[in-house]
Enzyme design. Structure first.
Site, PDB file in Angstrom:
ATOM      1  CB  THR A  78      87.024 -43.610  53.327  1.00 35.84           C
ATOM      2  OG1 THR A  78      86.753 -43.143  52.113  1.00 35.84           O
ATOM      3  CG2 THR A  78      88.209 -43.929  53.068  1.00 35.84           C
ATOM      4  CE  LYS A  96      92.792 -40.579  42.602  1.00 34.49           C
ATOM      5  NZ  LYS A  96      91.765 -41.289  42.261  1.00 34.49           N
ATOM      6  CG  ASP A 116      91.386 -44.635  42.157  1.00 30.16           C
ATOM      7  OD1 ASP A 116      91.618 -45.798  42.640  1.00 30.16           O
ATOM      8  OD2 ASP A 116      91.244 -44.079  42.511  1.00 30.16           O
ATOM      9  NE  ARG A 171      87.210 -32.415  46.136  1.00 29.21           N
ATOM     10  CZ  ARG A 171      86.698 -33.285  47.436  1.00 29.21           C
ATOM     11  NH1 ARG A 171      85.374 -32.972  47.323  1.00 29.21           N
ATOM     12  NH2 ARG A 171      87.355 -34.116  47.517  1.00 29.21           N
ATOM     13  CE  LYS A 230      88.418 -46.907  44.555  1.00 28.16           C
ATOM     14  NZ  LYS A 230      88.780 -45.419  43.111  1.00 28.16           N
ATOM     15  CG  ASP A 257      84.453 -59.083  36.800  1.00 28.86           C
ATOM     16  OD1 ASP A 257      84.027 -60.865  36.975  1.00 28.86           O
ATOM     17  OD2 ASP A 257      84.398 -58.573  35.625  1.00 28.86           O
TER      18      ASP A 257
HETATM   19  O1  C5P Z   1      90.112 -34.271  46.078  1.00 26.94           O
HETATM   20  P1  C5P Z   1      90.984 -34.810  46.751  1.00 26.94           P
HETATM   21  O2  C5P Z   1      91.713 -34.376  47.460  1.00 26.94           O
HETATM   22  O3  C5P Z   1      89.303 -35.054  47.699  1.00 26.94           O
HETATM   23  O4  C5P Z   1      90.966 -36.430  46.186  1.00 26.94           O
HETATM   24  C1  C5P Z   1      90.952 -37.313  46.864  1.00 26.94           C
HETATM   25  C2  C5P Z   1      91.241 -38.413  45.694  1.00 26.94           C
HETATM   26  O5  C5P Z   1      91.870 -40.009  46.493  1.00 26.94           O
HETATM   27  C3  C5P Z   1      89.763 -38.303  44.889  1.00 26.94           C
HETATM   28  O6  C5P Z   1      90.412 -38.788  43.400  1.00 26.94           O
HETATM   29  C4  C5P Z   1      89.128 -39.623  45.837  1.00 26.94           C
HETATM   30  O7  C5P Z   1      88.710 -40.312  45.015  1.00 26.94           O
HETATM   31  C5  C5P Z   1      90.385 -41.002  45.809  1.00 26.94           C
HETATM   32  N1  C5P Z   1      89.627 -41.345  47.258  1.00 26.94           N
HETATM   33  C6  C5P Z   1      89.645 -40.988  48.654  1.00 26.94           C
HETATM   34  N2  C5P Z   1      88.942 -41.882  49.549  1.00 26.94           N
HETATM   35  C7  C5P Z   1      89.375 -43.536  49.280  1.00 26.94           C
HETATM   36  C8  C5P Z   1      90.031 -43.401  47.988  1.00 26.94           C
HETATM   37  C9  C5P Z   1      90.576 -42.547  46.920  1.00 26.94           C
HETATM   38  O8  C5P Z   1      89.249 -39.889  48.229  1.00 26.94           O
HETATM   39  N3  C5P Z   1      88.571 -43.872  50.254  1.00 26.94           N
END
Ligand code: C5P
Length: 233
Positions: free
Chosen positions: A120, A33, A60, A212, A62, A65
Site C-alpha cells: 500500500t 501477527k 508476516d 494500533r 514477505k 527471492d
Molecule cells: O497499527 P495498524 O493497525 O496500522 O497495523 C497494521 C499492520 O498491518 C501493520 O503491521 C502493518 O505493517 C501491516 N500492513 C499494513 N498495510 C499493508 C500490509 C501490511 O498496514 N498493505
C-alpha cells in the site's frame, strides 16, 4: 479457519509482546501477527513461545527471492508450525509454486500461504516511474491475486476496499487478509484507505489485521473484544 481478527504485534522486544499478551486471560487467545521487526530481533524462538501460549500465528515475513531460495526458506518456516505465512506475488508464479512445495510437510499438511500484491506504500506514480508498470494499480493488484490463485496459494493481503473484487475474480474461498482497519471515530494514524471492522465484514474480508487500534488502546482487551464483536460475531 473462519473469520477472525489478527492482532499485529508490532513491538520491538519480547518483553513488550508478552506484557501485551499477558493481558488476554480469557478463553479466546488472539490470532497474532509477527512481523519482520520482532522476528529479526528475537528469532524463531519468539514464534515458538507465542505458539506455546496457545495463539495462532500469521508470520508476516514477505519472502521474495529466487524460487529455490524461497522454497528452502519455506521448508524452515513450515517446522515453526505457523498458521499463515506470506510472500510477494511479484516474485512470479514459479517462486510461489516453489514456496508451496517447500512449505508442504511430508504428511501433506502445510501452513496457509498468502501473497502481498502491491504494497500500500506503492502508488500509481511510483509504479509507473520506478517500476515501469503502466497499468492502473487496481488492475495490477487483481492480476497478481490471480497469479497467486493460479500458483495454488490460499489468498492475498489486500486493502479491505479491494477484498470484494478479489473474491469476485479469484473465488469466495480465496482468502482476503486486510489491514487498514480503524474503529468508527478512532485515530486513523498513517493509514490512508481505511474501513471499520463492520465495513470490512460487510465487504467480505476473511481476516482483518489490526495493530494500533488494539495495541495502543487504553484497554487493549476491550478494544480487541470490540473488534471481534464488530467483525466476527
Ligand atoms: O497499527 P495498524 O493497525 O496500522 O497495523 C497494521 C499492520 O498491518 C501493520 O503491521 C502493518 O505493517 C501491516 N500492513 C499494513 N498495510 C499493508 C500490509 C501490511 O498496514 N498493505
Amino acid at each position: 479457519m473462519g473469520k477472525d481478527v489478527i492482532v499485529a504485534c508490532d513491538f520491538a522486544s519480547a518483553e513488550q509482546v508478552f506484557a501485551f499478551l499477558d493481558r488476554f486471560t480469557g478463553e479466546k487467545k488472539p490470532f497474532v501477527k509477527i512481523g519482520m521487526e520482532l522476528y529479526y530481533a528475537q528469532g524463531p524462538a519468539i514464534v515458538r513461545e507465542i505458539k506455546a501460549r496457545g495463539h495462532k500465528i500469521f508470520l508476516d515475513l514477505k519472502l521474495h527471492d529466487i524460487p529455490n531460495t524461497v522454497k528452502k526458506a519455506m521448508s524452515v518456516l513450515r517446522d515453526l508450525d505457523v498458521d499463515i505465512c506470506n510472500l510477494h506475488a511479484a516474485g512470479t508464479k514459479a517462486m510461489m509454486e516453489a514456496a508451496l512445495e517447500g512449505l508442504t510437510r511430508p504428511d501433506g499438511t502445510r501452513p496457509r500461504l498468502i501473497a502481498v500484491t502491491q504494497l500500500t506504500s506503492t502508488d500509481q506514480t511510483s509504479m509507473e516511474t520506478e517500476l515501469l508498470i503502466p497499468q492502473p494499480i487496481d488492475e495490477v493488484v487483481l492480476h497478481y491475486a490471480k497469479n497467486a490463485r493460479d500458483a495454488g496459494l490460499d489468498g492475498v493481503v489486500c486493502s479491505p476496499l479491494e477484498a470484494g473484487k478479489v473474491h469476485d475474480v479469484c473465488g469466495a474461498q480465496f482468502l482476503t487478509v486486510t489491514p487498514g482497519v480503524r474503529f468508527a471515530g478512532g485515530d486513523v494514524g498513517d493509514q490512508k484507505r481505511i474501513m471499520t471492522p463492520e465495513q470490512a465484514k460487510a465487504i467480505g474480508s476473511d481476516y482483518i489485521v489490526v495493530g494500533r487500534p488494539i495495541t495502543a488502546a487504553e484497554d487493549p482487551v476491550a478494544a480487541y473484544e470490540r473488534c471481534v464483536r464488530e467483525f466476527v460475531d
